[in-house]
Design a protein around this motif. Sequence first.
Motif, PDB file in Angstrom:
ATOM      1  N   LEU A  55       0.726  -1.189  -0.188  1.00 15.03           N
ATOM      2  CA  LEU A  55      -0.124   0.044  -0.196  1.00 15.03           C
ATOM      3  C   LEU A  55       0.805   1.312  -0.152  1.00 15.03           C
ATOM      4  O   LEU A  55       0.555   2.247  -0.622  1.00 15.03           O
ATOM      5  CB  LEU A  55      -0.914   0.058   1.185  1.00 15.03           C
ATOM      6  CG  LEU A  55      -1.979  -0.937   1.249  1.00 15.03           C
ATOM      7  CD1 LEU A  55      -2.749  -0.700   2.527  1.00 15.03           C
ATOM      8  CD2 LEU A  55      -2.990  -0.517   0.241  1.00 15.03           C
ATOM      9  N   ARG A  56       2.022   1.464   0.728  1.00 17.48           N
ATOM     10  CA  ARG A  56       2.908   2.331   0.823  1.00 17.48           C
ATOM     11  C   ARG A  56       3.284   2.664  -0.581  1.00 17.48           C
ATOM     12  O   ARG A  56       3.670   3.807  -0.879  1.00 17.48           O
ATOM     13  CB  ARG A  56       3.916   2.040   1.789  1.00 17.48           C
ATOM     14  CG  ARG A  56       4.921   3.291   1.941  1.00 17.48           C
ATOM     15  CD  ARG A  56       5.991   2.871   3.290  1.00 17.48           C
ATOM     16  NE  ARG A  56       5.191   2.841   4.390  1.00 17.48           N
ATOM     17  CZ  ARG A  56       5.653   1.746   5.188  1.00 17.48           C
ATOM     18  NH1 ARG A  56       6.364   0.818   4.953  1.00 17.48           N
ATOM     19  NH2 ARG A  56       4.917   1.848   6.522  1.00 17.48           N
ATOM     20  N   LYS A  82       1.978   2.235  -3.250  1.00 17.46           N
ATOM     21  CA  LYS A  82       1.042   2.979  -4.189  1.00 17.46           C
ATOM     22  C   LYS A  82       0.534   4.208  -3.507  1.00 17.46           C
ATOM     23  O   LYS A  82      -0.220   5.134  -4.253  1.00 17.46           O
ATOM     24  CB  LYS A  82      -0.358   2.035  -4.401  1.00 17.46           C
ATOM     25  CG  LYS A  82       0.101   0.744  -5.074  1.00 17.46           C
ATOM     26  CD  LYS A  82      -1.230   0.135  -5.442  1.00 17.46           C
ATOM     27  CE  LYS A  82      -1.024  -1.254  -4.782  1.00 17.46           C
ATOM     28  NZ  LYS A  82      -2.128  -2.266  -4.972  1.00 17.46           N
ATOM     29  N   HIS A  83       0.922   4.671  -2.428  1.00 18.67           N
ATOM     30  CA  HIS A  83       0.208   5.720  -1.562  1.00 18.67           C
ATOM     31  C   HIS A  83       0.137   7.163  -2.369  1.00 18.67           C
ATOM     32  O   HIS A  83      -0.819   7.764  -2.556  1.00 18.67           O
ATOM     33  CB  HIS A  83       0.838   5.816  -0.261  1.00 18.67           C
ATOM     34  CG  HIS A  83       0.365   6.986   0.671  1.00 18.67           C
ATOM     35  ND1 HIS A  83      -0.987   7.293   0.489  1.00 18.67           N
ATOM     36  CD2 HIS A  83       1.107   7.438   1.680  1.00 18.67           C
ATOM     37  CE1 HIS A  83      -1.101   8.111   1.487  1.00 18.67           C
ATOM     38  NE2 HIS A  83      -0.200   8.327   2.176  1.00 18.67           N
ATOM     39  N   ARG A  84       1.377   7.388  -2.995  1.00 17.11           N
ATOM     40  CA  ARG A  84       1.643   8.692  -3.430  1.00 17.11           C
ATOM     41  C   ARG A  84       1.400   8.726  -4.775  1.00 17.11           C
ATOM     42  O   ARG A  84       1.754   9.673  -5.514  1.00 17.11           O
ATOM     43  CB  ARG A  84       2.523   9.565  -2.993  1.00 17.11           C
ATOM     44  CG  ARG A  84       2.335   9.794  -1.329  1.00 17.11           C
ATOM     45  CD  ARG A  84       3.414  10.609  -0.957  1.00 17.11           C
ATOM     46  NE  ARG A  84       3.152  11.294   0.412  1.00 17.11           N
ATOM     47  CZ  ARG A  84       3.265  10.257   1.615  1.00 17.11           C
ATOM     48  NH1 ARG A  84       4.050   9.456   1.250  1.00 17.11           N
ATOM     49  NH2 ARG A  84       3.153  10.725   2.675  1.00 17.11           N
ATOM     50  N   ASP A  85       1.170   7.590  -5.706  1.00 19.64           N
ATOM     51  CA  ASP A  85       1.425   7.576  -6.850  1.00 19.64           C
ATOM     52  C   ASP A  85       0.039   6.913  -7.772  1.00 19.64           C
ATOM     53  O   ASP A  85      -0.574   5.919  -7.645  1.00 19.64           O
ATOM     54  CB  ASP A  85       2.304   6.298  -7.532  1.00 19.64           C
ATOM     55  CG  ASP A  85       2.620   6.246  -9.025  1.00 19.64           C
ATOM     56  OD1 ASP A  85       2.012   7.062  -9.816  1.00 19.64           O
ATOM     57  OD2 ASP A  85       3.081   5.042  -9.226  1.00 19.64           O
TER      58      ASP A  85
END
Lengths: 156, 160
Positions: free
Chosen positions: B16-17, B19-22
């Motif tokens: 998840l991390r 994909k967090h900011r992308d």
Amino acid sequence: MSADTEVTTARRTVAAKHKHPVNQLFHDEATRGERVADQAAAGIGSWWFLIIQSVLIAIWVFINSVEFFTHKWDLYPFILLNLMFTIQAAFTGPVLLLSGNRQAQKDRLRLEHTAEVAEVSERATLEILEEIERNTEATLKVLEHLKKRRDSKSPS
Amino acid sequence: MAQPDASGSHVLVHRLRLKHRDPKADHKHPINRAHYEEASRGARIADQVSAVLGSWTFIIIQSVLLLAWAAVNYWGLFVRHWDPYPFILLNLVLSFQATYAGPIVLLAGNRHAQKDRITLEHMADEADKGEEQINRILVEIKKNTDLTLRILKELEAEFA
């Protein structure tokens, strides 16, 4: 501490360590810019902001329209106050979007988390089903053995 | 094992991390795929516009320009005043910005509302699927119980 109190505390203190991975990533691991964005949205979207803004507007209009005050900087029709309003609106729009983008980011992350969890739980459900089917087969065999034993006993 | 143990949830958080900011990441959830990866041209532009307008870069640049405008026209630094105090033209420019910012905020909000709607529809489908699976499990357990009861009867007959 009861479960209710724990949930309430987590909701109020945003900086607290969260339990849900999405909250952990979104709040506990937020960058400085993201934290400031959340604070700005929380600040502008609060009763305090509305009340302070209203008081400041009232003072501005009062000083600039009542004759008693000698130092006036923005006479009727308050063109500078108009500019102040516009500046506020010009910043509120972007901050609104900033906050909205951040919420959209959380929403996206939450769905990804849901998909990960759903995959695990679907696998678990299938395993449960397979396990029960195996159990049924075994039980069926036990029944067959019992029947065979009865059949072999009864003629004699 | 399907059991989500400690290390398993660690892997999950790591995924998840990433994909967090992308928002261009490969999404796993069908609604995210539909919303981001299969977005129409208009929707993509709406997302980009609200990403630009709702960014610290935009807010900082706007603040700098605003201060520069006021400083230049108040103290007459470097150039001729084109908008003397009380900055009526600046007012017009900012009003113009606000006039577009409002609809863009709604554009982003509408897009989000649409996502919310299809998310709920998807959840309803998933709930149906889950119910069907639970029913299959229930039918299987009932079969099992019936068999066990027959075995019990056999045994009772034998020991009677």
